[in-house]
Design a protein around this motif. Structure first.
Motif, mmCIF file in Angstrom:
data_model
loop_
_atom_site.group_PDB
_atom_site.id
_atom_site.type_symbol
_atom_site.label_atom_id
_atom_site.label_comp_id
_atom_site.label_asym_id
_atom_site.label_seq_id
_atom_site.Cartn_x
_atom_site.Cartn_y
_atom_site.Cartn_z
ATOM 1 N N ALA A 14 36.675 35.984 -6.354
ATOM 2 C CA ALA A 14 35.379 35.462 -5.908
ATOM 3 C C ALA A 14 35.572 34.072 -5.321
ATOM 4 C CB ALA A 14 34.398 35.418 -7.073
ATOM 5 N N VAL A 15 35.406 33.964 -4.007
ATOM 6 C CA VAL A 15 35.538 32.688 -3.311
ATOM 7 C C VAL A 15 34.236 32.426 -2.566
ATOM 8 C CG1 VAL A 15 36.771 31.472 -1.462
ATOM 9 C CG2 VAL A 15 38.044 32.858 -3.108
ATOM 10 N N SER A 16 33.693 31.242 -2.740
ATOM 11 C CA SER A 16 32.413 30.921 -2.110
ATOM 12 C C SER A 16 32.556 30.860 -0.593
ATOM 13 C CB SER A 16 31.900 29.578 -2.636
ATOM 14 O OG SER A 16 32.723 28.518 -2.158
ATOM 15 N N ASP A 17 31.419 31.023 0.085
ATOM 16 C CA ASP A 17 31.418 30.899 1.543
ATOM 17 C C ASP A 17 31.887 29.510 1.970
ATOM 18 O OD1 ASP A 17 30.455 33.469 1.715
ATOM 19 O OD2 ASP A 17 28.368 32.867 2.037
ATOM 20 N N GLU A 18 31.487 28.493 1.195
ATOM 21 C CA GLU A 18 31.874 27.122 1.533
ATOM 22 C C GLU A 18 33.389 26.940 1.444
ATOM 23 O OE1 GLU A 18 27.723 27.417 0.495
ATOM 24 O OE2 GLU A 18 29.499 27.964 -0.681
ATOM 25 N N MET A 19 33.983 27.487 0.396
ATOM 26 C CA MET A 19 35.437 27.360 0.246
ATOM 27 C C MET A 19 36.153 28.138 1.342
ATOM 28 S SD MET A 19 38.144 26.182 -1.017
ATOM 29 C CE MET A 19 37.532 25.263 -2.425
ATOM 30 N N TYR A 20 35.671 29.335 1.652
ATOM 31 C CA TYR A 20 36.298 30.122 2.721
ATOM 32 C C TYR A 20 36.231 29.365 4.049
ATOM 33 C CZ TYR A 20 37.464 34.016 5.776
ATOM 34 O OH TYR A 20 38.065 34.815 6.726
ATOM 35 N N THR A 21 35.083 28.769 4.343
ATOM 36 C CA THR A 21 34.926 27.991 5.571
ATOM 37 C C THR A 21 35.888 26.807 5.584
ATOM 38 O OG1 THR A 21 32.609 28.653 5.775
ATOM 39 C CG2 THR A 21 33.279 26.671 6.966
ATOM 40 N N SER A 22 36.060 26.167 4.435
ATOM 41 C CA SER A 22 36.987 25.046 4.331
ATOM 42 C C SER A 22 38.426 25.487 4.601
ATOM 43 C CB SER A 22 36.881 24.421 2.938
ATOM 44 O OG SER A 22 37.883 23.461 2.733
ATOM 45 N N LEU A 23 38.808 26.652 4.078
ATOM 46 C CA LEU A 23 40.164 27.160 4.297
ATOM 47 C C LEU A 23 40.358 27.581 5.760
ATOM 48 C CD1 LEU A 23 40.474 29.107 0.950
ATOM 49 C CD2 LEU A 23 41.749 27.048 1.584
ATOM 50 N N LEU A 24 39.311 28.123 6.381
ATOM 51 C CA LEU A 24 39.384 28.425 7.814
ATOM 52 C C LEU A 24 39.585 27.144 8.625
ATOM 53 C CD1 LEU A 24 36.695 31.156 8.638
ATOM 54 C CD2 LEU A 24 39.186 31.374 8.731
ATOM 55 N N ALA A 25 38.929 26.073 8.203
ATOM 56 C CA ALA A 25 39.091 24.792 8.896
ATOM 57 C C ALA A 25 40.534 24.310 8.787
ATOM 58 C CB ALA A 25 38.125 23.759 8.320
ATOM 59 N N GLN A 26 41.172 24.555 7.636
ATOM 60 C CA GLN A 26 42.592 24.209 7.482
ATOM 61 C C GLN A 26 43.428 24.992 8.487
ATOM 62 O OE1 GLN A 26 44.337 22.297 5.144
ATOM 63 N NE2 GLN A 26 42.953 21.975 3.429
ATOM 64 N N LEU A 27 43.121 26.280 8.640
ATOM 65 C CA LEU A 27 43.849 27.113 9.594
ATOM 66 C C LEU A 27 43.631 26.639 11.029
ATOM 67 C CD1 LEU A 27 43.175 30.506 7.862
ATOM 68 C CD2 LEU A 27 45.445 29.718 8.546
ATOM 69 N N ALA A 28 42.404 26.250 11.357
ATOM 70 C CA ALA A 28 42.121 25.733 12.697
ATOM 71 C C ALA A 28 42.947 24.473 12.952
ATOM 72 C CB ALA A 28 40.637 25.444 12.847
ATOM 73 N N ALA A 29 43.048 23.592 11.946
ATOM 74 C CA ALA A 29 43.836 22.372 12.090
ATOM 75 C C ALA A 29 45.319 22.685 12.274
ATOM 76 C CB ALA A 29 43.628 21.467 10.883
ATOM 77 N N LEU A 30 45.750 23.854 11.767
ATOM 78 C CA LEU A 30 47.141 24.276 11.903
ATOM 79 C C LEU A 30 47.411 25.032 13.213
ATOM 80 C CD1 LEU A 30 47.679 25.463 8.233
ATOM 81 C CD2 LEU A 30 48.860 23.546 9.336
#
Length: 197
Positions: A152-168
């Protein structure tokens, strides 16, 4: 067992070939070099749920997926991929591999062989300080995975991890969430498994 590993290896080869035809990565950092992070292997071992990925043939149609990693005495890693194909009412199936740490990478690059024909190197690109979330990817950014200790991962955390991927430098528009509960199937942004043939 060899048939399963070989089938997955062939699937991986097909998936990698398919990625070659993927649309160009629009991320302005797409050509930057990726550097793996340092990993404390004993702390990193255990179960990691696949929360999101760039869908590919080897994991296509699976729900409730996770990877179970265990450190062997020889320093290699037992790698079990487990999930339910086509839906949560289906049996649990899995594939098993042996991963090898690439020397001088601070445990951040793992060589995975799916058969004697097919090997690839995955990079650990992020792990939080509490070892609850991690990101893996291939150096060409054709595949990537968001993983967590809890399904169970919140939408906010998933969005944050996507932002990490975008930065990469990843094209985050290609990522889809993996259903970890039946009620997530069919929701926007989630992968939808097909039906058994």
């Amino acid at each position: 067992m060899r048939r399963v590993v070989h089938a997955v290896g062939v699937s991986l080869l097909i998936a990698i070939a398919a990625c070659a035809g993927a649309p160009p990565n629009p991320n302005p950092r797409a050509n930057d070099s990726l550097v793996a992070v340092s990993i404390d292997l004993p702390r990193f071992m255990g179960r990691w749920y696949v929360i999101g990925n760039i869908p590919y043939l080897g994991e296509h149609d699976y729900v409730g997926t996770y990877t179970q990693w265990a450190l062997r005495g020889d320093g290699k890693i037992m790698d079990a991929f487990v999930g339910r194909r086509y839906g949560f009412d289906q049996p649990v199936t899995g594939s098993f591999f042996i991963d090898t740490i690439v020397p001088n990478t601070r445990n951040g690059e793992w060589r995975v062989c799916f058969s004697w024909l097919a090997c690839t190197t995955r990079l650990a690109l992020y792990v939080d300080e509490n070892y609850q979330y991690t990101i893996f990817g291939l150096s060409d950014r054709s595949l990537g995975w968001i993983m967590a200790r809890d399904p169970a991962v919140s939408d906010e955390m998933y969005t944050s991890l996507l932002a990490q991927l975008a930065a990469l430098g990843f094209d985050t528009s290609r990522f889809r969430r993996v259903p970890q509960r039946a009620d997530q199937i069919g929701k926007p942004g989630f992968q939808s498994p097909g039906k058994p043939e």
